[in-house]
Design a protein around this motif. Structure first.
Motif, PDB file in Angstrom:
ATOM      1  N   SER A 132      14.812  -0.539  -5.230  1.00 41.36           N
ATOM      2  CA  SER A 132      15.168  -1.381  -4.074  1.00 41.36           C
ATOM      3  C   SER A 132      14.472  -0.914  -2.803  1.00 41.36           C
ATOM      4  CB  SER A 132      16.685  -1.339  -3.859  1.00 41.36           C
ATOM      5  OG  SER A 132      17.340  -1.994  -4.921  1.00 41.36           O
ATOM      6  N   ASP A 133      14.386   0.392  -2.614  1.00 41.49           N
ATOM      7  CA  ASP A 133      13.762   0.953  -1.405  1.00 41.49           C
ATOM      8  C   ASP A 133      12.259   1.041  -1.622  1.00 41.49           C
ATOM      9  OD1 ASP A 133      13.180   2.195   0.942  1.00 41.49           O
ATOM     10  OD2 ASP A 133      14.238   4.067   0.493  1.00 41.49           O
ATOM     11  N   ALA A 134      11.645  -0.148  -1.625  1.00 43.38           N
ATOM     12  CA  ALA A 134      10.255  -0.248  -2.075  1.00 43.38           C
ATOM     13  C   ALA A 134       9.269   0.540  -1.216  1.00 43.38           C
ATOM     14  CB  ALA A 134       9.855  -1.718  -2.116  1.00 43.38           C
ATOM     15  N   SER A 135       9.571   0.756   0.054  1.00 44.98           N
ATOM     16  CA  SER A 135       8.591   1.455   0.896  1.00 44.98           C
ATOM     17  C   SER A 135       8.577   2.967   0.629  1.00 44.98           C
ATOM     18  CB  SER A 135       8.856   1.186   2.384  1.00 44.98           C
ATOM     19  OG  SER A 135      10.072   1.756   2.772  1.00 44.98           O
ATOM     20  N   ALA A 136       9.504   3.435  -0.234  1.00 45.53           N
ATOM     21  CA  ALA A 136       9.568   4.877  -0.536  1.00 45.53           C
ATOM     22  C   ALA A 136       8.674   5.286  -1.723  1.00 45.53           C
ATOM     23  CB  ALA A 136      11.016   5.278  -0.823  1.00 45.53           C
ATOM     24  N   ILE A 137       7.793   4.389  -2.149  1.00 44.73           N
ATOM     25  CA  ILE A 137       6.933   4.735  -3.300  1.00 44.73           C
ATOM     26  C   ILE A 137       6.113   5.994  -3.009  1.00 44.73           C
ATOM     27  CG2 ILE A 137       6.774   2.383  -4.223  1.00 44.73           C
ATOM     28  CD1 ILE A 137       3.944   2.226  -2.951  1.00 44.73           C
ATOM     29  N   ARG A 138       5.774   6.722  -4.088  1.00 43.77           N
ATOM     30  CA  ARG A 138       5.024   7.983  -3.913  1.00 43.77           C
ATOM     31  C   ARG A 138       3.607   7.920  -4.484  1.00 43.77           C
ATOM     32  NH1 ARG A 138       9.941  11.634  -6.068  1.00 43.77           N
ATOM     33  NH2 ARG A 138      11.310  11.454  -4.266  1.00 43.77           N
ATOM     34  N   THR A 139       3.292   6.868  -5.224  1.00 37.68           N
ATOM     35  CA  THR A 139       1.930   6.758  -5.765  1.00 37.68           C
ATOM     36  C   THR A 139       0.945   6.738  -4.596  1.00 37.68           C
ATOM     37  OG1 THR A 139       2.664   5.598  -7.732  1.00 37.68           O
ATOM     38  CG2 THR A 139       0.364   5.261  -7.109  1.00 37.68           C
ATOM     39  N   THR A 140      -0.117   7.517  -4.718  1.00 39.84           N
ATOM     40  CA  THR A 140      -1.086   7.610  -3.617  1.00 39.84           C
ATOM     41  C   THR A 140      -2.432   7.019  -4.021  1.00 39.84           C
ATOM     42  OG1 THR A 140      -1.730   9.814  -4.372  1.00 39.84           O
ATOM     43  CG2 THR A 140      -0.054   9.693  -2.617  1.00 39.84           C
ATOM     44  N   ALA A 141      -3.193   6.617  -3.011  1.00 37.88           N
ATOM     45  CA  ALA A 141      -4.562   6.122  -3.225  1.00 37.88           C
ATOM     46  C   ALA A 141      -5.424   6.712  -2.124  1.00 37.88           C
ATOM     47  CB  ALA A 141      -4.583   4.600  -3.151  1.00 37.88           C
ATOM     48  N   SER A 142      -6.401   7.542  -2.506  1.00 42.54           N
ATOM     49  CA  SER A 142      -7.264   8.107  -1.457  1.00 42.54           C
ATOM     50  C   SER A 142      -8.711   7.668  -1.677  1.00 42.54           C
ATOM     51  CB  SER A 142      -7.157   9.632  -1.427  1.00 42.54           C
ATOM     52  OG  SER A 142      -7.203  10.136  -2.717  1.00 42.54           O
ATOM     53  N   LEU A 143      -9.356   7.356  -0.566  1.00 42.95           N
ATOM     54  CA  LEU A 143     -10.721   6.821  -0.631  1.00 42.95           C
ATOM     55  C   LEU A 143     -11.716   7.929  -0.937  1.00 42.95           C
ATOM     56  CD1 LEU A 143     -12.340   4.180  -0.272  1.00 42.95           C
ATOM     57  CD2 LEU A 143     -12.575   4.761   2.159  1.00 42.95           C
ATOM     58  N   ASP A 144     -12.576   7.667  -1.934  1.00 43.52           N
ATOM     59  CA  ASP A 144     -13.627   8.617  -2.298  1.00 43.52           C
ATOM     60  C   ASP A 144     -14.905   7.800  -2.496  1.00 43.52           C
ATOM     61  OD1 ASP A 144     -15.120  10.766  -3.142  1.00 43.52           O
ATOM     62  OD2 ASP A 144     -14.375  10.685  -5.204  1.00 43.52           O
ATOM     63  N   GLY A 145     -15.759   7.768  -1.481  1.00 44.75           N
ATOM     64  CA  GLY A 145     -16.955   6.914  -1.551  1.00 44.75           C
ATOM     65  C   GLY A 145     -16.538   5.462  -1.563  1.00 44.75           C
ATOM     66  N   ASP A 173      -1.798   5.935   3.203  1.00 45.01           N
ATOM     67  CA  ASP A 173      -1.432   6.881   4.266  1.00 45.01           C
ATOM     68  C   ASP A 173       0.066   7.184   4.174  1.00 45.01           C
ATOM     69  OD1 ASP A 173      -0.859   8.370   6.470  1.00 45.01           O
ATOM     70  OD2 ASP A 173      -2.053   7.146   7.866  1.00 45.01           O
ATOM     71  N   PRO A 174       0.425   8.268   3.469  1.00 44.82           N
ATOM     72  CA  PRO A 174       1.847   8.567   3.235  1.00 44.82           C
ATOM     73  C   PRO A 174       2.634   8.875   4.506  1.00 44.82           C
ATOM     74  CG  PRO A 174       0.437   9.805   1.724  1.00 44.82           C
ATOM     75  CD  PRO A 174      -0.456   9.198   2.765  1.00 44.82           C
ATOM     76  N   THR A 175       1.947   9.044   5.641  1.00 41.79           N
ATOM     77  CA  THR A 175       2.683   9.348   6.879  1.00 41.79           C
ATOM     78  C   THR A 175       3.191   8.088   7.580  1.00 41.79           C
ATOM     79  OG1 THR A 175       0.724   9.245   8.308  1.00 41.79           O
ATOM     80  CG2 THR A 175       1.214  11.389   7.271  1.00 41.79           C
ATOM     81  N   LYS A 176       2.770   6.909   7.099  1.00 41.62           N
ATOM     82  CA  LYS A 176       3.049   5.678   7.861  1.00 41.62           C
ATOM     83  C   LYS A 176       4.118   4.777   7.259  1.00 41.62           C
ATOM     84  CE  LYS A 176      -1.299   4.972  10.321  1.00 41.62           C
ATOM     85  NZ  LYS A 176      -2.555   4.247  10.251  1.00 41.62           N
ATOM     86  N   HIS A 178       6.083   2.031   5.316  1.00 38.88           N
ATOM     87  CA  HIS A 178       5.606   0.802   4.651  1.00 38.88           C
ATOM     88  C   HIS A 178       4.223   0.390   5.159  1.00 38.88           C
ATOM     89  CE1 HIS A 178       7.585  -1.117   8.209  1.00 38.88           C
ATOM     90  NE2 HIS A 178       6.556  -1.909   8.122  1.00 38.88           N
ATOM     91  N   ARG A 179       3.866   0.829   6.381  1.00 42.15           N
ATOM     92  CA  ARG A 179       2.542   0.455   6.917  1.00 42.15           C
ATOM     93  C   ARG A 179       1.421   1.306   6.313  1.00 42.15           C
ATOM     94  NH1 ARG A 179       5.099  -0.300  12.714  1.00 42.15           N
ATOM     95  NH2 ARG A 179       5.835  -2.411  12.440  1.00 42.15           N
ATOM     96  N   GLY A 180       1.793   2.278   5.472  1.00 42.24           N
ATOM     97  CA  GLY A 180       0.778   3.091   4.801  1.00 42.24           C
ATOM     98  C   GLY A 180       0.559   2.668   3.358  1.00 42.24           C
ATOM     99  N   ILE A 181       1.165   1.528   2.974  1.00 42.11           N
ATOM    100  CA  ILE A 181       1.038   1.059   1.577  1.00 42.11           C
ATOM    101  C   ILE A 181      -0.090   0.032   1.473  1.00 42.11           C
ATOM    102  CG2 ILE A 181       2.207  -0.244  -0.260  1.00 42.11           C
ATOM    103  CD1 ILE A 181       4.861   0.986   0.701  1.00 42.11           C
ATOM    104  N   SER A 182      -0.901   0.150   0.424  1.00 43.03           N
ATOM    105  CA  SER A 182      -1.954  -0.830   0.154  1.00 43.03           C
ATOM    106  C   SER A 182      -1.789  -1.353  -1.271  1.00 43.03           C
ATOM    107  CB  SER A 182      -3.344  -0.196   0.326  1.00 43.03           C
ATOM    108  OG  SER A 182      -3.459   0.332   1.644  1.00 43.03           O
ATOM    109  N   ALA A 183      -2.336  -2.532  -1.523  1.00 43.28           N
ATOM    110  CA  ALA A 183      -2.207  -3.158  -2.852  1.00 43.28           C
ATOM    111  C   ALA A 183      -3.579  -3.256  -3.507  1.00 43.28           C
ATOM    112  CB  ALA A 183      -1.600  -4.552  -2.705  1.00 43.28           C
ATOM    113  N   PHE A 184      -3.633  -2.961  -4.810  1.00 44.55           N
ATOM    114  CA  PHE A 184      -4.901  -2.935  -5.546  1.00 44.55           C
ATOM    115  C   PHE A 184      -4.799  -3.750  -6.834  1.00 44.55           C
ATOM    116  CE2 PHE A 184      -4.449   0.978  -3.195  1.00 44.55           C
ATOM    117  CZ  PHE A 184      -5.697   1.147  -2.583  1.00 44.55           C
ATOM    118  N   VAL A 185      -5.931  -4.327  -7.245  1.00 51.13           N
ATOM    119  CA  VAL A 185      -6.018  -4.952  -8.559  1.00 51.13           C
ATOM    120  C   VAL A 185      -6.582  -3.888  -9.499  1.00 51.13           C
ATOM    121  CG1 VAL A 185      -6.978  -6.840  -9.919  1.00 51.13           C
ATOM    122  CG2 VAL A 185      -6.510  -7.174  -7.473  1.00 51.13           C
ATOM    123  N   VAL A 186      -5.764  -3.488 -10.469  1.00 48.63           N
ATOM    124  CA  VAL A 186      -6.156  -2.384 -11.353  1.00 48.63           C
ATOM    125  C   VAL A 186      -6.234  -2.896 -12.793  1.00 48.63           C
ATOM    126  CG1 VAL A 186      -5.533  -0.083 -12.188  1.00 48.63           C
ATOM    127  CG2 VAL A 186      -5.005  -0.730  -9.823  1.00 48.63           C
TER     128      VAL A 186
END
Ligand code: CAA
Length: 380
Positions: A132-145, A173-176, A178-186
């Protein structure tokens, strides 16, 4: 105010009803018992274009309006709710966000094959520690190239093992918050993607539900939806539409339970007359009918607002909340009318009772829907 369906909507409703009765209903009991994924049924649904219901014709889909789409989901749920959940997740929270938030390249790459049903879509938001607390996700995505590297775990993912493409929410950006969450097509074939445990569920047993793992999973940067930090809004906007679909599914289950209960109440005799002639049973049937009709009206109102481009999220939440509550109540009363026969697997009401239960949980619990409804009320 016009409550009638137009000719196109009636045509797709009747066609789907006919198909569902002939091609799905005969297998529904076995699919539930064996927890079998109905690949052949999905192949036939793909031929009808039902994997591209919300995808415009330019990308190979049917481009249905939301009213028609939800009629299809209701008709299929009347015979097998498990089939509906796979279709709904694929169309509402996988194809739809790609269509609305993907760049042209992403749309051209994924939508045609998804609309053909060659690739099944999923939606990966929930994690073991937060639903329910969707903005608390812990999966991270960091840019590499020019790729993002994803690490984390998702759970309760519909089509986890059968799906080929997933909309995955991760923190860039885990410091932000819900504003640090991004969505990806995987894609499932991206290195570092793997499928975990298959859940053994109470209901919706013909759909597969699994964990997903991302271990240094490399995703091309162009597969990001919207832009960095907008993933929470992508998820919420997608869920707004898909909650109408869960409500439509709940209406389908409830209608099926009501139909069975009416038939049984007409035939079964107690104390020298049909069950339906006892006031106490007629009272139950009347209330069940009102629950089904009010749920369906909310689905159609939410879908109609969606089609008109008007704000509909709060009505979708009402439709989802009320439809799910009513499906549980109608299925429960159907079991009661069947008595001991409602508690064994020889009659489908037992399956409807189990299938209905999750509509109060997935794609936002009843409690979350009430938060959305109340916040809208207070803000307006
Ligand atoms: N559309 C677009 N943006 C929205 C939105 C919506 N419907 N709802 C909220 N937002 C925006 C807000 O405007 C806000 O934006 P700003 O950054 O500009 O301020 C931002 O999102 C945060 O909003 P809130 O402060 O309202 O967020 P919150 O943390 O209080 O949470 C919530 C709101 C409604 C409770 C949300 O967390 C929620 O819906 N939780 C349930 C999640 C859910 O449904 N999960 C199911 C997953 S799918 C599934 O079940 C599996 C499956 O495969 C079937």
């Amino acid at each position: 105010m016009d409550f009638s369906l137009n000719q196109d909507q009636l045509a797709i409703q009747h066609m789907t009803r006919d198909f569902a009765r002939k091609e799905i209903a005969p297998h529904a009991e076995r699919l539930d018992r064996e927890a079998e994924y109905p690949k052949q049924i999905f192949d036939k649904l793909a031929e009808l274009g039902f994997f591209g219901m919300l995808v415009p014709e330019e990308y190979g889909g049917l481009g249905l309006d939301a009213v028609s789409y939800n009629l299809v989901l209701e008709e299929i749920a009347r015979v097998c709710a498990s089939v509906t959940v796979v279709l709904a997740v694929h169309n509402s929270v996988s194809c739809w966000p790609i269509l609305h938030f993907g760049n042209r390249q992403t749309k051209e790459k994924y939508l045609p094959k998804m609309a053909r049903g060659e690739v099944i879509g999923g939606f990966a938001l929930t994690e073991p520690h937060c639903g329910s607390d969707a903005s608390a996700i812990r999966t991270t995505a960091s840019l590499d190239g020019d790729t993002y590297v994803l690490n984390g775990q998702k759970t309760f993912i519909t089509s986890g093992s059968t799906g080929g493409v997933f909309i995955v929410m991760a923190k860039t950006d885990p410091t932000k918050g819900h504003r640090g969450i991004s969505a990806f097509v995987v894609e499932k074939d991206f290195p570092g993607f793997s499928v975990g445990k298959h859940e053994d569920k109470m209901g919706m047993r013909a759909s597969d539900t699994t964990e997903l793992f991302f271990e240094d999973c490399r995703v091309p940067a162009e597969n990001m939806l919207a832009s960095e930090g907008k993933g929470f809004k992508v998820a919420m906007a997608s869920l707004d539409g898909s909650r109408i679909g869960v409500a439509a599914q709940a209406v389908g289950i409830a209608q099926a339970a009501l139909d069975e209960a009416v038939e049984y109440a007409r035939e079964r005799k107690t104390f020298g007359k049909a069950l339906s002639e006892h006031g106490v049973i007629a009272d139950k049937l009347a209330r069940m009918k009102v629950w089904v009709e009010t749920s369906r009206l909310l689905v159609q109102k939410a879908a109609s607002l969606h089609d008109q481009g008007l704000p509909f999220g709060h009505v979708a939440a009402m439709a989802k909340y009320w439809g799910a509550e009513c499906a549980s109540k109608v299925a429960d009363e159907a079991v009661q009318i069947f008595g001991g026969y409602g508690y064994i697997k020889d009659y489908p009401v037992e399956r409807y009772y189990r299938d209905a239960r999750v509509t109060r949980i997935y794609e936002g619990t009843a409690e979350i829907q009430k938060i959305v409804i109340a916040r809208n009320l207070i803000r307006s």
